[in-house]
Motif scaffolding. Structure first.
Motif, mmCIF file in Angstrom:
data_model
loop_
_atom_site.group_PDB
_atom_site.id
_atom_site.type_symbol
_atom_site.label_atom_id
_atom_site.label_comp_id
_atom_site.label_asym_id
_atom_site.label_seq_id
_atom_site.Cartn_x
_atom_site.Cartn_y
_atom_site.Cartn_z
ATOM 1 N N ASP A 90 35.997 60.114 9.345
ATOM 2 C CA ASP A 90 35.289 59.584 10.508
ATOM 3 C C ASP A 90 35.902 58.246 10.902
ATOM 4 O OD1 ASP A 90 33.616 61.751 10.592
ATOM 5 O OD2 ASP A 90 32.014 60.800 9.437
ATOM 6 N N ALA A 91 35.914 57.968 12.187
ATOM 7 C CA ALA A 91 36.649 56.813 12.707
ATOM 8 C C ALA A 91 36.054 55.467 12.319
ATOM 9 C CB ALA A 91 36.740 56.905 14.234
ATOM 10 N N ASP A 92 34.831 55.459 11.798
ATOM 11 C CA ASP A 92 34.218 54.176 11.396
ATOM 12 C C ASP A 92 34.190 53.992 9.877
ATOM 13 O OD1 ASP A 92 32.469 56.286 11.189
ATOM 14 O OD2 ASP A 92 30.710 55.189 11.892
ATOM 15 N N ASP A 93 34.867 54.881 9.137
ATOM 16 C CA ASP A 93 34.900 54.808 7.680
ATOM 17 C C ASP A 93 36.336 54.624 7.198
ATOM 18 O OD1 ASP A 93 32.175 55.325 7.855
ATOM 19 O OD2 ASP A 93 32.435 57.476 7.558
ATOM 20 N N TYR A 94 36.526 54.541 5.874
ATOM 21 C CA TYR A 94 37.897 54.386 5.373
ATOM 22 C C TYR A 94 38.002 54.806 3.905
ATOM 23 C CZ TYR A 94 35.983 49.842 3.808
ATOM 24 O OH TYR A 94 35.213 48.852 3.246
ATOM 25 N N PHE A 95 39.250 55.099 3.495
ATOM 26 C CA PHE A 95 39.550 55.510 2.130
ATOM 27 C C PHE A 95 40.270 54.405 1.375
ATOM 28 C CE2 PHE A 95 39.257 59.887 3.863
ATOM 29 C CZ PHE A 95 38.430 60.455 2.902
ATOM 30 N N GLU A 96 40.108 54.430 0.045
ATOM 31 C CA GLU A 96 40.939 53.602 -0.816
ATOM 32 C C GLU A 96 42.342 54.212 -0.868
ATOM 33 O OE1 GLU A 96 39.820 50.665 -2.091
ATOM 34 O OE2 GLU A 96 38.031 51.168 -0.914
ATOM 35 N N ALA A 97 43.325 53.410 -1.265
ATOM 36 C CA ALA A 97 44.736 53.778 -1.098
ATOM 37 C C ALA A 97 45.186 54.970 -1.935
ATOM 38 C CB ALA A 97 45.621 52.569 -1.422
ATOM 39 N N THR A 98 44.467 55.311 -2.985
ATOM 40 C CA THR A 98 44.930 56.381 -3.879
ATOM 41 C C THR A 98 44.267 57.729 -3.609
ATOM 42 O OG1 THR A 98 43.264 55.761 -5.533
ATOM 43 C CG2 THR A 98 45.470 54.771 -5.744
ATOM 44 N N PHE A 99 43.413 57.812 -2.595
ATOM 45 C CA PHE A 99 42.646 59.052 -2.430
ATOM 46 C C PHE A 99 43.539 60.265 -2.176
ATOM 47 C CE2 PHE A 99 40.574 62.388 -0.045
ATOM 48 C CZ PHE A 99 39.495 62.668 -0.871
ATOM 49 N N ILE A 100 44.442 60.189 -1.229
ATOM 50 C CA ILE A 100 45.269 61.352 -0.906
ATOM 51 C C ILE A 100 46.063 61.810 -2.123
ATOM 52 C CG2 ILE A 100 47.281 62.131 0.425
ATOM 53 C CD1 ILE A 100 46.236 60.661 2.815
ATOM 54 N N GLU A 101 46.668 60.878 -2.821
ATOM 55 C CA GLU A 101 47.464 61.227 -3.994
ATOM 56 C C GLU A 101 46.619 61.978 -5.036
ATOM 57 O OE1 GLU A 101 50.149 59.031 -7.494
ATOM 58 O OE2 GLU A 101 49.334 57.863 -5.829
ATOM 59 N N LYS A 102 45.426 61.484 -5.309
ATOM 60 C CA LYS A 102 44.585 62.092 -6.334
ATOM 61 C C LYS A 102 43.993 63.426 -5.871
ATOM 62 C CE LYS A 102 43.566 57.748 -8.662
ATOM 63 N NZ LYS A 102 42.574 56.734 -9.058
ATOM 64 N N ALA A 103 43.652 63.527 -4.599
ATOM 65 C CA ALA A 103 43.094 64.776 -4.087
ATOM 66 C C ALA A 103 44.154 65.878 -4.040
ATOM 67 C CB ALA A 103 42.506 64.548 -2.691
ATOM 68 N N VAL A 104 45.353 65.534 -3.627
ATOM 69 C CA VAL A 104 46.445 66.508 -3.576
ATOM 70 C C VAL A 104 46.749 67.046 -4.970
ATOM 71 C CG1 VAL A 104 48.944 66.746 -3.197
ATOM 72 C CG2 VAL A 104 47.507 65.704 -1.441
ATOM 73 N N GLU A 105 46.724 66.173 -5.952
ATOM 74 C CA GLU A 105 47.002 66.607 -7.322
ATOM 75 C C GLU A 105 46.000 67.665 -7.777
ATOM 76 O OE1 GLU A 105 47.681 64.734 -11.819
ATOM 77 O OE2 GLU A 105 46.861 63.482 -10.213
ATOM 78 N N VAL A 106 44.715 67.476 -7.425
ATOM 79 C CA VAL A 106 43.689 68.447 -7.800
ATOM 80 C C VAL A 106 43.935 69.782 -7.108
ATOM 81 C CG1 VAL A 106 41.224 69.001 -7.681
ATOM 82 C CG2 VAL A 106 41.946 66.684 -8.274
ATOM 83 N N LEU A 107 44.207 69.754 -5.815
ATOM 84 C CA LEU A 107 44.417 70.994 -5.068
ATOM 85 C C LEU A 107 45.684 71.716 -5.514
ATOM 86 C CD1 LEU A 107 43.369 69.801 -1.500
ATOM 87 C CD2 LEU A 107 42.117 71.392 -2.971
ATOM 88 N N ASN A 108 46.726 70.963 -5.830
ATOM 89 C CA ASN A 108 47.979 71.575 -6.277
ATOM 90 C C ASN A 108 47.822 72.291 -7.617
ATOM 91 O OD1 ASN A 108 49.456 70.783 -4.051
ATOM 92 N ND2 ASN A 108 50.394 69.020 -5.048
#
Length: 281
Positions: A90-108
């Protein structure tokens, strides 16, 4: 050479010009970069459009459309994605810098996981609350009573295709809850990273509050009817959970009535109620 994440980030934006740059920066600053970022302006007013028009980044695509609501907006953007993984923000929220890296690892590493979210920090009046929201994720059984996930999660594009995207009938809210149920009932799971890697901005007026205060029953009924076979399958669990929650509600209500504040308030209101009865006669 920059590693490909196989991720497209979708950011619907409706009059969030004050916050959208913070949301975008949180994606641009990820330790594992998204392959593409698609921002969809859903008919915002001029001030927000000015902010969006100032964005100039090779990985960012901005789409302008007449207002269509969040479900159609997300679906429109996901149709343009060419990656296997989609991340909503959502355009008014934000992620910490490691989220994509950690989420991709789980899905992979686990094909039975359809989506990955995280614990949530709450930002209220620009101050972070002490309490951390901790959804559980899990299987579809964990979602039939409450939404045990969060809207801003990463998921497999093929799962979005499998359920024909977000249900545009749910324009008043809870669309992410129904989306997770639709996916998870196909023997998938949602994993929640047990770290507060996502920050949700709590506003005085929001779509979530409106859904709860105005449309809660109708939205729950829609989900129940649409997935009636699922609720039949888990009828005993569903019924017992409702009984348990009703018991908790009743106990809390009795505790509230026993408080000093309640008793004082009742004493103050008693003569007013008496006068009302007299007037009605």
């Amino acid at each position: 050479m920059v590693a490909k994440s196989n991720v497209t980030v979708i950011i619907p934006c409706y009059n969030d010009g004050l916050y959208v740059m913070e949301a975008l920066d949180s994606i641009l600053n990820q330790t594992l970069k998204a392959d593409k970022i698609i921002i969809v302006d859903d008919g915002s007013e001029r001030e927000t459009r000015k902010v969006l028009e100032s964005i100039d980044h090779e990985n960012v695509t901005i789409i302008y459309q007449e207002n269509q609501g969040v479900c159609k907006t997300r679906n429109n953007a996901i149709q343009l994605a060419e990656t296997d993984y989609i991340l909503n923000l959502d355009a008014d929220d934000y992620f910490e810098a490691t989220f994509i890296e950690k989420a991709v690892e789980v899905l992979n590493n686990n094909t039975k996981v359809a989506a990955v979210g995280s614990w949530v920090k709450i930002l209220k009046n620009n101050v972070l609350e002490k309490e951390i929201k901790k959804p559980y994720g899990g299987s579809v059984k964990d979602f039939i009573i409450i939404n045990n996930g969060i809207a801003s999660s990463m998921f497999r594009r093929k799962c979005w295709e499998m359920v024909s995207g977000y249900d545009a009938e749910m324009q008043n809210g809870y669309e992410d809850w129904e989306f997770w149920i639709s996916i998870l009932k196909h023997n998938y799971e949602m994993v929640i990273l047990q770290e507060p890697l996502y920050t949700y901005r709590q506003k005085m007026q929001s779509r979530n509050k409106s859904a709860l205060n105005k449309y809660d029953y109708d939205l729950r009924k829609y989900i129940f009817v649409k997935h009636k076979e699922l609720y039949k399958e888990h009828f005993e669990y569903y019924s017992l959970e409702l009984l348990r929650k009703n018991s908790i509600f009743s106990r809390n209500q009795n505790k509230a009535k026993e408080t000093i504040d309640y008793r004082i308030g009742n004493l103050i209101l008693r003569p007013i109620r008496f006068l009302k009865r007299i007037i009605k006669k």
